[in-house]
Design an enzyme around this catalytic site. Sequence first.
Site, PDB file in Angstrom:
ATOM      1  N   GLU A   1       0.839  -1.206   0.000  1.00 33.50           N
ATOM      2  CA  GLU A   1       0.000   0.000   0.000  1.00 33.50           C
ATOM      3  C   GLU A   1       0.868   1.248   0.000  1.00 33.50           C
ATOM      4  O   GLU A   1       1.963   1.243   0.543  1.00 33.50           O
ATOM      5  CB  GLU A   1      -0.854   0.024   1.287  1.00 33.50           C
TER       6      GLU A   1
ATOM      7  N   ASP B   1      -4.393   5.197   6.136  1.00 31.81           N
ATOM      8  CA  ASP B   1      -4.984   6.399   6.732  1.00 31.81           C
ATOM      9  C   ASP B   1      -6.025   5.945   7.775  1.00 31.81           C
ATOM     10  O   ASP B   1      -5.663   5.591   8.885  1.00 31.81           O
ATOM     11  CB  ASP B   1      -5.596   7.190   5.571  1.00 31.81           C
ATOM     12  N   THR B   2      -7.305   5.856   7.417  1.00 32.78           N
ATOM     13  CA  THR B   2      -8.304   5.357   8.371  1.00 32.78           C
ATOM     14  C   THR B   2      -8.133   3.853   8.607  1.00 32.78           C
ATOM     15  O   THR B   2      -8.507   3.344   9.654  1.00 32.78           O
ATOM     16  CB  THR B   2      -9.740   5.587   7.847  1.00 32.78           C
ATOM     17  N   GLY B   3      -7.598   3.148   7.610  1.00 35.00           N
ATOM     18  CA  GLY B   3      -7.397   1.700   7.719  1.00 35.00           C
ATOM     19  C   GLY B   3      -8.457   0.894   6.976  1.00 35.00           C
ATOM     20  O   GLY B   3      -8.302  -0.313   6.815  1.00 35.00           O
TER      21      GLY B   3
ATOM     22  N   ASP C   1      -1.874  10.722  -4.936  1.00 32.52           N
ATOM     23  CA  ASP C   1      -2.532  11.788  -5.677  1.00 32.52           C
ATOM     24  C   ASP C   1      -3.432  12.648  -4.794  1.00 32.52           C
ATOM     25  O   ASP C   1      -3.798  12.272  -3.678  1.00 32.52           O
ATOM     26  CB  ASP C   1      -3.423  11.193  -6.767  1.00 32.52           C
TER      27      ASP C   1
HETATM   28  P1  IMP Z   1      -7.765   4.474   4.210  1.00 30.55           P
HETATM   29  O1  IMP Z   1      -8.760   3.497   3.660  1.00 30.55           O
HETATM   30  O2  IMP Z   1      -8.440   5.640   4.856  1.00 30.55           O
HETATM   31  O3  IMP Z   1      -6.693   3.863   5.068  1.00 30.55           O
HETATM   32  O4  IMP Z   1      -7.086   5.131   2.978  1.00 30.55           O
HETATM   33  C1  IMP Z   1      -6.136   4.535   2.291  1.00 30.55           C
HETATM   34  C2  IMP Z   1      -6.045   5.111   0.892  1.00 30.55           C
HETATM   35  O5  IMP Z   1      -6.466   6.487   0.829  1.00 30.55           O
HETATM   36  C3  IMP Z   1      -4.610   5.102   0.487  1.00 30.55           C
HETATM   37  O6  IMP Z   1      -4.283   3.897  -0.137  1.00 30.55           O
HETATM   38  C4  IMP Z   1      -4.532   6.283  -0.441  1.00 30.55           C
HETATM   39  O7  IMP Z   1      -4.873   5.881  -1.742  1.00 30.55           O
HETATM   40  C5  IMP Z   1      -5.557   7.259   0.080  1.00 30.55           C
HETATM   41  N1  IMP Z   1      -4.923   8.280   0.953  1.00 30.55           N
HETATM   42  C6  IMP Z   1      -5.006   8.384   2.298  1.00 30.55           C
HETATM   43  N2  IMP Z   1      -4.305   9.421   2.756  1.00 30.55           N
HETATM   44  C7  IMP Z   1      -3.744  10.001   1.674  1.00 30.55           C
HETATM   45  C8  IMP Z   1      -2.879  11.120   1.494  1.00 30.55           C
HETATM   46  O8  IMP Z   1      -2.439  11.821   2.425  1.00 30.55           O
HETATM   47  N3  IMP Z   1      -2.532  11.392   0.206  1.00 30.55           N
HETATM   48  C9  IMP Z   1      -2.965  10.662  -0.860  1.00 30.55           C
HETATM   49  N4  IMP Z   1      -3.751   9.600  -0.729  1.00 30.55           N
HETATM   50  C10 IMP Z   1      -4.152   9.274   0.525  1.00 30.55           C
HETATM   51 MG    MG Z   2      -4.248   3.531  -2.030  1.00 30.41          MG
END
Ligand code: IMP
Ligand code: MG
Length: 190
Positions: free
Chosen positions: A108, A112-114, A168
């Site tokens: 990955e 971020d949130t997971g 991005d």
């Molecule tokens: P999660 O599901 O919230 O953990 O988000 C994960 C996905 O969100 C990552 O694989 C990224 O594609 C996108 N993402 C989260 N934070 C960022 C950031 O700061 N910059 C760009 N993409 C992000």
């Molecule tokens: Mg991603």
Amino acid sequence: MLPEIITPEITAPKIEPLFTAEAIHERVKELADEITADYQNEEPVLVGVLKGSFIFLADLARETNLHALQIDFMGVESYKKGTKSSRQPIITKDLSIDISDHHVLLVEDIVDTGYSLQTLMKILSVRSAKSIKTCALLSKPDRREVEVPIDFLGFTIPDEFVVGYGLDFNQKYRELPYIGILPKELQGQT
Ligand code: IMP
Ligand code: MG
């Protein structure tokens, strides 16, 4: 006489590096060494999570010293637009190879949130893989809403939206060779 060609002035956005290309490459090499040591005599499948991990995966794969690596991709989208997570990741591409009886390493760009990693692990957990581990270049622990294991982690970062090296904002800035914090004035733009 030829008409004068007026080229509009293109001003590059000011995105200051948080991690330079050199710092990233050093860390990627260290991660690749850890991964190589962990999978000695195994034939793992590296699964890049699209799209953000495409550059990281390409660099990581070349720095490992593993034999018979297989590479595949999963597509997952969690950001409809902008910098907020939808908390309901959508799978946009599934694997094209069979992972049963294989060790899988999910790669990955950022956790971020997971929710994205949790969703992917749930989907893959029923496919009879020998093991499933995770590697993330970046993690924002302050934003975590669901616990997910990260076996190999590049850098921990504060709660800031970052772009570059594959990451991005509204599909832009993936090509930057470094990772930088997206300035607030650019966050309103789509
Ligand atoms: P999660 O599901 O919230 O953990 O988000 C994960 C996905 O969100 C990552 O694989 C990224 O594609 C996108 N993402 C989260 N934070 C960022 C950031 O700061 N910059 C760009 N993409 C992000
Ligand atoms: Mg991603």
